[in-house]
Write a protein that holds these residues in place. Structure first.
Motif, mmCIF file in Angstrom:
data_model
loop_
_atom_site.group_PDB
_atom_site.id
_atom_site.type_symbol
_atom_site.label_atom_id
_atom_site.label_comp_id
_atom_site.label_asym_id
_atom_site.label_seq_id
_atom_site.Cartn_x
_atom_site.Cartn_y
_atom_site.Cartn_z
ATOM 1 N N ILE A 67 -66.382 22.300 -16.064
ATOM 2 C CA ILE A 67 -66.003 22.451 -14.507
ATOM 3 C C ILE A 67 -64.754 22.247 -14.081
ATOM 4 C CG2 ILE A 67 -66.568 20.699 -12.493
ATOM 5 C CD1 ILE A 67 -68.757 19.729 -13.783
ATOM 6 N N CYS A 68 -63.681 21.574 -14.971
ATOM 7 C CA CYS A 68 -62.226 21.986 -14.744
ATOM 8 C C CYS A 68 -61.916 23.529 -14.629
ATOM 9 C CB CYS A 68 -61.540 21.095 -15.703
ATOM 10 S SG CYS A 68 -59.837 21.416 -15.493
ATOM 11 N N ILE A 78 -50.539 24.272 -8.459
ATOM 12 C CA ILE A 78 -51.793 23.894 -7.949
ATOM 13 C C ILE A 78 -52.974 23.785 -9.230
ATOM 14 C CG2 ILE A 78 -53.874 24.372 -6.533
ATOM 15 C CD1 ILE A 78 -52.105 26.128 -4.802
ATOM 16 N N CYS A 79 -52.865 24.763 -10.112
ATOM 17 C CA CYS A 79 -53.587 24.538 -11.174
ATOM 18 C C CYS A 79 -53.494 23.492 -12.269
ATOM 19 C CB CYS A 79 -53.846 25.988 -11.900
ATOM 20 S SG CYS A 79 -54.770 27.419 -10.649
ATOM 21 N N SER A 80 -52.075 23.440 -12.214
ATOM 22 C CA SER A 80 -51.662 22.398 -13.155
ATOM 23 C C SER A 80 -51.970 20.995 -12.715
ATOM 24 C CB SER A 80 -50.052 22.248 -13.372
ATOM 25 O OG SER A 80 -49.721 23.458 -14.018
ATOM 26 N N ALA A 81 -51.947 20.635 -11.337
ATOM 27 C CA ALA A 81 -52.350 19.278 -10.599
ATOM 28 C C ALA A 81 -53.875 19.238 -10.908
ATOM 29 C CB ALA A 81 -51.872 19.532 -9.343
ATOM 30 N N PHE A 101 -58.298 16.329 -13.243
ATOM 31 C CA PHE A 101 -59.731 16.504 -14.133
ATOM 32 C C PHE A 101 -59.491 15.426 -15.358
ATOM 33 C CE2 PHE A 101 -61.505 19.874 -11.383
ATOM 34 C CZ PHE A 101 -62.711 19.722 -11.539
ATOM 35 N N LYS A 102 -58.262 15.554 -15.893
ATOM 36 C CA LYS A 102 -58.225 14.806 -17.183
ATOM 37 C C LYS A 102 -58.228 13.061 -16.873
ATOM 38 C CE LYS A 102 -55.421 18.319 -19.694
ATOM 39 N NZ LYS A 102 -54.112 18.364 -20.143
ATOM 40 N N TRP A 103 -57.678 12.951 -15.764
ATOM 41 C CA TRP A 103 -57.663 11.389 -15.198
ATOM 42 C C TRP A 103 -59.142 10.882 -14.920
ATOM 43 C CZ3 TRP A 103 -59.503 9.735 -10.485
ATOM 44 C CH2 TRP A 103 -59.264 8.687 -10.276
ATOM 45 N N GLU A 147 -61.807 12.462 -16.428
ATOM 46 C CA GLU A 147 -62.460 12.422 -17.638
ATOM 47 C C GLU A 147 -62.346 11.090 -18.465
ATOM 48 O OE1 GLU A 147 -63.175 15.207 -21.477
ATOM 49 O OE2 GLU A 147 -61.417 15.767 -19.978
ATOM 50 N N LYS A 148 -61.113 10.530 -18.244
ATOM 51 C CA LYS A 148 -60.841 9.382 -19.019
ATOM 52 C C LYS A 148 -61.806 8.163 -18.548
ATOM 53 C CE LYS A 148 -56.183 10.085 -20.291
ATOM 54 N NZ LYS A 148 -54.533 9.896 -20.122
ATOM 55 N N ARG A 149 -62.036 8.273 -16.760
ATOM 56 C CA ARG A 149 -62.839 7.333 -16.185
ATOM 57 C C ARG A 149 -64.229 7.219 -16.747
ATOM 58 N NH1 ARG A 149 -61.534 5.588 -10.646
ATOM 59 N NH2 ARG A 149 -62.988 4.280 -11.117
ATOM 60 N N LEU A 150 -64.539 8.683 -17.150
ATOM 61 C CA LEU A 150 -66.004 8.710 -17.603
ATOM 62 C C LEU A 150 -66.362 8.472 -19.082
ATOM 63 C CD1 LEU A 150 -67.147 11.814 -15.612
ATOM 64 C CD2 LEU A 150 -67.716 9.801 -15.089
ATOM 65 N N THR A 151 -65.361 7.908 -19.803
ATOM 66 C CA THR A 151 -65.336 7.635 -21.199
ATOM 67 C C THR A 151 -66.533 6.554 -21.649
ATOM 68 O OG1 THR A 151 -63.068 7.768 -21.272
ATOM 69 C CG2 THR A 151 -64.100 6.841 -23.135
#
Length: 235
Positions: A162-163, A212-215, A220-222, A224-228
């Motif tokens: 999705i990212c 923009i894309c880097s942000a 999304f990485k942040w 993803e950690k919440r969904l661990t």
């Protein structure tokens, strides 16, 4: 050839002013495409007649044609269809007064649906079917089972894709110039037309999209950690 650094700096902020339009198209397209893509992915998995075939043909057609071609088809054909409908039903409105952003919503939503169908289909397939059966056996409805069990685990698997889809969608909005949409690319190009500073303009476009894309990737990485916790639960 030397770069005009004053123009480079000034046009960077001009290009930056087109970011809200690019992000608005991205968010609207994702909001429209996500539920449709998820439902059509279920039709693929469950092999529902007609809908399954429709999804396969739709994905093949959309993913097999360039976005710019889809833009030209919709942007040029839809006004003709609307004009005929307005005339038939005596609607006093000019199709040429419609903001081109509405065409952008349609094009990018249709395109994103095709991508997300495959993203969700592969992600849902990784969730053990026994979990759905167990949820139903303890009295949960299909909707509750999907909302509490299936969808969270699906998101964990699907999030990297999705990212990628979101980043590609943001970059694809640069084609909005073909619809005279005042987004990042068009604004920088218009600014460059005066002194033919196209190299500087494209450097600015490159930098704005890179930021923009880097942000978005870091966001999304942040998340993803919440969904661990769901990843641990499904292990």
């Amino acid at each position: 050839m030397t770069l005009d650094f004053n123009f480079l700096i000034d046009t960077f902020f001009v290009a930056l002013s087109g970011v809200p339009v690019a992000l608005l198209i991205t968010v609207v397209a994702l909001l429209i495409a996500s539920p449709i893509g998820f439902l059509l992915a279920l039709t693929r998995i469950n092999r529902i007649p007609i809908l399954n075939q429709f999804s396969r043909v739709y994905v093949s057609f959309i993913r097999g044609t360039p976005v710019i071609v889809q833009i030209f088809i919709i942007y040029n054909s839809l006004p003709l269809i609307l004009s005929a409908l307005f005339e038939k039903f005596s609607i006093q409105m000019s199709v040429y007064d419609i903001n081109p952003i509405w065409y952008a919503f349609i094009v990018f939503s249709l395109n994103t649906v095709a991508v997300l169908i495959e993203v969700f289909r592969s992600a849902i397939s990784t969730v053990n079917k026994g979990q759905l059966e167990a949820a139903l056996s303890i009295g949960l409805t299909n909707l509750q089972a999907f909302r509490r069990i299936i969808i969270p685990q699906t998101l964990v698997v699907a999030l990297p894709n999705i990212c990628t889809t979101t980043v590609n969608l943001i970059k694809a909005t640069s084609l909005g110039y073909a619809m005279s949409l005042h987004e990042i690319t068009l604004k920088a190009q218009v600014a460059a037309n005066v002194g033919y500073n196209y190299v500087e303009a494209y450097i600015d476009i490159f930098l704005v999209y890179l930021i923009i894309c880097s942000a978005v990737e870091h966001l999304f990485k942040w998340y993803e950690k919440r969904l661990t916790k769901y990843k641990i639960a499904s292990a």
